[in-house]
Design a protein around this motif. Sequence first.
Motif, PDB file in Angstrom:
ATOM      1  N   ILE A 342       7.163   7.462 -71.085  1.00  0.00           N
ATOM      2  CA  ILE A 342       8.030   8.556 -71.515  1.00  0.00           C
ATOM      3  C   ILE A 342       8.423   9.373 -70.292  1.00  0.00           C
ATOM      4  CG2 ILE A 342       8.227  10.591 -72.971  1.00  0.00           C
ATOM      5  CD1 ILE A 342       6.105   9.367 -74.800  1.00  0.00           C
ATOM      6  N   ASN A 343       9.726   9.603 -70.143  1.00  0.00           N
ATOM      7  CA  ASN A 343      10.245  10.416 -69.040  1.00  0.00           C
ATOM      8  C   ASN A 343      10.724  11.757 -69.572  1.00  0.00           C
ATOM      9  OD1 ASN A 343       9.721   8.302 -67.360  1.00  0.00           O
ATOM     10  ND2 ASN A 343      11.872   7.747 -66.992  1.00  0.00           N
ATOM     11  N   THR A 344      10.406  12.804 -68.830  1.00  0.00           N
ATOM     12  CA  THR A 344      10.864  14.150 -69.177  1.00  0.00           C
ATOM     13  C   THR A 344      11.804  14.627 -68.084  1.00  0.00           C
ATOM     14  OG1 THR A 344       8.757  14.591 -70.272  1.00  0.00           O
ATOM     15  CG2 THR A 344      10.161  16.485 -69.778  1.00  0.00           C
ATOM     16  N   SER A 345      13.045  14.933 -68.453  1.00  0.00           N
ATOM     17  CA  SER A 345      14.039  15.355 -67.467  1.00  0.00           C
ATOM     18  C   SER A 345      13.874  16.841 -67.154  1.00  0.00           C
ATOM     19  CB  SER A 345      15.452  15.075 -67.987  1.00  0.00           C
ATOM     20  OG  SER A 345      15.680  15.781 -69.181  1.00  0.00           O
ATOM     21  N   THR A 346      14.676  17.306 -66.213  1.00  0.00           N
ATOM     22  CA  THR A 346      14.570  18.699 -65.771  1.00  0.00           C
ATOM     23  C   THR A 346      14.946  19.694 -66.865  1.00  0.00           C
ATOM     24  OG1 THR A 346      16.827  18.532 -64.900  1.00  0.00           O
ATOM     25  CG2 THR A 346      15.006  18.090 -63.372  1.00  0.00           C
ATOM     26  N   ASP A 347      15.818  19.264 -67.801  1.00  0.00           N
ATOM     27  CA  ASP A 347      16.208  20.173 -68.879  1.00  0.00           C
ATOM     28  C   ASP A 347      15.263  20.111 -70.069  1.00  0.00           C
ATOM     29  OD1 ASP A 347      16.803  17.702 -69.810  1.00  0.00           O
ATOM     30  OD2 ASP A 347      18.863  18.155 -70.421  1.00  0.00           O
ATOM     31  N   GLY A 348      14.145  19.359 -69.933  1.00  0.00           N
ATOM     32  CA  GLY A 348      13.150  19.295 -70.994  1.00  0.00           C
ATOM     33  C   GLY A 348      13.370  18.190 -71.994  1.00  0.00           C
ATOM     34  N   SER A 349      14.473  17.434 -71.874  1.00  0.00           N
ATOM     35  CA  SER A 349      14.723  16.348 -72.815  1.00  0.00           C
ATOM     36  C   SER A 349      13.825  15.167 -72.489  1.00  0.00           C
ATOM     37  CB  SER A 349      16.193  15.927 -72.761  1.00  0.00           C
ATOM     38  OG  SER A 349      16.528  15.464 -71.471  1.00  0.00           O
ATOM     39  N   SER A 351      12.902  10.965 -72.959  1.00  0.00           N
ATOM     40  CA  SER A 351      13.531   9.661 -73.183  1.00  0.00           C
ATOM     41  C   SER A 351      12.545   8.559 -72.823  1.00  0.00           C
ATOM     42  CB  SER A 351      14.815   9.517 -72.352  1.00  0.00           C
ATOM     43  OG  SER A 351      14.508   9.564 -70.965  1.00  0.00           O
ATOM     44  N   VAL A 352      12.808   7.371 -73.367  1.00  0.00           N
ATOM     45  CA  VAL A 352      12.037   6.168 -73.043  1.00  0.00           C
ATOM     46  C   VAL A 352      13.028   5.171 -72.455  1.00  0.00           C
ATOM     47  CG1 VAL A 352      10.493   4.389 -73.920  1.00  0.00           C
ATOM     48  CG2 VAL A 352      10.507   6.647 -74.989  1.00  0.00           C
ATOM     49  N   PRO A 353      13.148   5.098 -71.125  1.00  0.00           N
ATOM     50  CA  PRO A 353      14.214   4.291 -70.498  1.00  0.00           C
ATOM     51  C   PRO A 353      14.141   2.814 -70.848  1.00  0.00           C
ATOM     52  CG  PRO A 353      13.188   5.766 -68.894  1.00  0.00           C
ATOM     53  CD  PRO A 353      12.333   5.810 -70.120  1.00  0.00           C
ATOM     54  N   THR A 354      12.937   2.276 -71.042  1.00  0.00           N
ATOM     55  CA  THR A 354      12.801   0.841 -71.293  1.00  0.00           C
ATOM     56  C   THR A 354      13.012   0.469 -72.752  1.00  0.00           C
ATOM     57  OG1 THR A 354      10.407   1.169 -71.526  1.00  0.00           O
ATOM     58  CG2 THR A 354      11.229   0.527 -69.357  1.00  0.00           C
ATOM     59  N   PRO A 512      -0.072  21.627 -75.254  1.00  0.00           N
ATOM     60  CA  PRO A 512      -0.603  20.294 -74.929  1.00  0.00           C
ATOM     61  C   PRO A 512       0.241  19.155 -75.479  1.00  0.00           C
ATOM     62  CG  PRO A 512      -1.856  21.229 -76.727  1.00  0.00           C
ATOM     63  CD  PRO A 512      -0.878  22.295 -76.300  1.00  0.00           C
ATOM     64  N   TYR A 513       1.489  19.043 -74.989  1.00  0.00           N
ATOM     65  CA  TYR A 513       2.356  17.967 -75.454  1.00  0.00           C
ATOM     66  C   TYR A 513       1.830  16.595 -75.037  1.00  0.00           C
ATOM     67  CZ  TYR A 513       5.984  21.427 -76.546  1.00  0.00           C
ATOM     68  OH  TYR A 513       6.681  22.469 -77.081  1.00  0.00           O
ATOM     69  N   ARG A 514       1.240  16.497 -73.857  1.00  0.00           N
ATOM     70  CA  ARG A 514       0.900  15.198 -73.296  1.00  0.00           C
ATOM     71  C   ARG A 514      -0.458  14.677 -73.751  1.00  0.00           C
ATOM     72  NH1 ARG A 514       4.229  13.931 -68.747  1.00  0.00           N
ATOM     73  NH2 ARG A 514       5.707  15.614 -68.319  1.00  0.00           N
ATOM     74  N   ASN A 515      -1.068  15.340 -74.728  1.00  0.00           N
ATOM     75  CA  ASN A 515      -2.363  14.846 -75.204  1.00  0.00           C
ATOM     76  C   ASN A 515      -2.241  13.481 -75.881  1.00  0.00           C
ATOM     77  OD1 ASN A 515      -3.584  17.071 -74.178  1.00  0.00           O
ATOM     78  ND2 ASN A 515      -4.156  17.991 -76.134  1.00  0.00           N
ATOM     79  N   THR A 516      -1.098  13.257 -76.565  1.00  0.00           N
ATOM     80  CA  THR A 516      -0.858  11.966 -77.212  1.00  0.00           C
ATOM     81  C   THR A 516       0.587  11.560 -76.991  1.00  0.00           C
ATOM     82  OG1 THR A 516      -0.212  12.960 -79.326  1.00  0.00           O
ATOM     83  CG2 THR A 516      -2.565  12.435 -79.024  1.00  0.00           C
ATOM     84  N   ARG A 517       0.850  10.259 -77.168  1.00  0.00           N
ATOM     85  CA  ARG A 517       2.227   9.770 -77.024  1.00  0.00           C
ATOM     86  C   ARG A 517       3.140  10.359 -78.099  1.00  0.00           C
ATOM     87  NH1 ARG A 517       3.052   5.178 -73.855  1.00  0.00           N
ATOM     88  NH2 ARG A 517       1.626   5.293 -72.088  1.00  0.00           N
ATOM     89  N   THR A 519       3.076  13.450 -79.587  1.00  0.00           N
ATOM     90  CA  THR A 519       3.517  14.808 -79.242  1.00  0.00           C
ATOM     91  C   THR A 519       4.384  14.805 -77.994  1.00  0.00           C
ATOM     92  OG1 THR A 519       1.400  15.104 -78.082  1.00  0.00           O
ATOM     93  CG2 THR A 519       1.562  15.922 -80.340  1.00  0.00           C
ATOM     94  N   HIS A 520       4.098  13.902 -77.060  1.00  0.00           N
ATOM     95  CA  HIS A 520       4.932  13.818 -75.862  1.00  0.00           C
ATOM     96  C   HIS A 520       6.340  13.337 -76.215  1.00  0.00           C
ATOM     97  CE1 HIS A 520       5.256  12.485 -71.349  1.00  0.00           C
ATOM     98  NE2 HIS A 520       6.051  13.483 -71.662  1.00  0.00           N
ATOM     99  N   LEU A 521       6.445  12.334 -77.077  1.00  0.00           N
ATOM    100  CA  LEU A 521       7.753  11.797 -77.473  1.00  0.00           C
ATOM    101  C   LEU A 521       8.562  12.837 -78.242  1.00  0.00           C
ATOM    102  CD1 LEU A 521       9.582   9.254 -77.601  1.00  0.00           C
ATOM    103  CD2 LEU A 521       8.495   8.734 -79.788  1.00  0.00           C
TER     104      LEU A 521
END
Length: 600
Positions: A342-349, A351-354, A512-517, A519-521
């Motif tokens: 999971i990628n997080t851009s500078t504006d907070g959006s 995405s999953v590039p693959t 804690p968004y990154r605790n799980t995939r 919440t991160h997604l």
Amino acid sequence: MPLGIDRTHFYAEKVKRQEKDLRTKDERIAQLETENSMLYLKLAQLHGTVQTARQENASLNGQVESEQHFRSNVSETAFKLQRELETIKNDLRSVQSIAIDIPEQFEKYTSQATKVVQRHRQVFQSQSSSMTSLQSQVTSMELALQEITERHSKEKKRRQELHNILMELRGNIRVHCRIRPLMEFDCGNEDSGSLGKSGSRSEVVVHFVDDENVCCRTAKHNKVFEYERVFGPTESQNGVFDEVQPMLTSLLDGYNICIMAYGQTGSGKTHTMLGSHKNEDYNPSRDPHRDEGVIPRAARELFRLITEKQSGTHKVEVSVLEIYNNDIRDLLSNDPSIKHDINTSTDGSVSVPTLSSKQVDTVYDVMCLVQHGLRTRRESATMVHEHSSRSHLVVTLTVISQAPSFFSRTASGSSQDLQRDLRGRSVSTSSVPNLGSLSNTWSGAEQSAASTPGMGAVIRTKLQLVDLAGSECVGMSGVKGAALREASNINKSLSALADVLGALAEHRSHVPYRNTRLTHLLQDSIGGDAKLLVLLCVSPAQRYITESLQCLGFGTRARQVQRGPTKRRLPSSAEKVDSSSVRTRSVSTVTGPSFIPKPT
């Protein structure tokens, strides 16, 4: 003959004479043969002449017979002609009698026609006198129509702004609650005859109060929960979607939307999101099924809204993934070994590039892809639910729209111009090919810019439709081994989701968004600027009171989250709108029965 006489001369003369006679006879024989040949030839000619004469005689006899037959036919024809001639003479007498009356009738009809012409001439004269006034009225009506059209365009823009303001006033995070009816499996090991009776495990303890309140009433608990909307056990799928539909209008206005179903296993999440369809011949593009869920209805509404826009200005892509044991699995990919980050851009959006995505044009294409993904989604039977989902399903519809405004390059030839959108925010546009003219409601300057090649920008908005895996009590579900590990990961991710909402509600500095995939997604949907709708699915039975209270408490916590105003997506200066701006990968050929008839 006396001896002594020379007879040689005598014999020679006699021989000569005999030879002469012989030659004469031979000549006579040849002459006779010639004459005989001539006679034979003449005889053959005479035979031919006789044969010809016989044939001519036969033909003459046939002609005589034909002439006799012709004469008889001629006599009959002459008799018929005579009769017809008499008939014609009789008809001619009747015509002559009628012709005598024609001048009188013609004069009568002429006078009548003259009167009609005079009457129409008077009517025309009276109508022509008012033609000028009618033309002036048409001119004034055209001007009024043009003015009304301009006012309609302004009111349409105003309506869009008011609609989005109304959605913001309702709350960027909205919580709805749906109580499913009692099912036979709610009895557990009890007799199905005790379904819903007081004191049994299937006793109804979660009650529908009104459209905004639900009550959990037991011997230990008597608590009322308030939400934006509450659906009773008898509410139809269409009634649930009626509350979801207004959010989709904001999607084409440049806002991200997320709709997620939350609840314990067997509470009806998959039924709410996908629906139950037992007819394998069902085609969602032709005849909507009364039990279809939010996902097919939302796709249908999205394409309906797109048809109201200018053709060629919107493209839709679909991706389908599941989060299984805290790993992301692309359900549209043929290679399950790919690791997705999971990628997080500078504006907070986020995405999953693959992640693979497919371009779609109809609701049927969307549901074929979703159905294809559901075939590989992880499920297993538990003591609570026969088809328990063991993963979180995320269906994303990405709408790629042409920006509603076009801006010229500066005189210095810079690649980007600083402009402002309809709400006054700063936007950055770049020189990109045109996708086509936009709505007729634009101003004349905007339309002129839209028709100029090399101008424009695109806006990417996404509609996330999430069917969360159900929380479950391990002791009640009786899972073991791999299923126990799945249940542990499911409960962990749902607990992390509750922790994120709690951190947002309490305005903690760290969320804690990154605790799980999971919440991160969903980071940009929960804590970002997307419009979020949480559909709480609750089982009414006493057997699930603990999970029901936890679900209702989750909804209450979600309502406490206060976020800033929802932000509209801005035109992307990095993406060019040309033949490659929208991925043109064809929709996979996916066939099979429509949607699984299994409520979660």
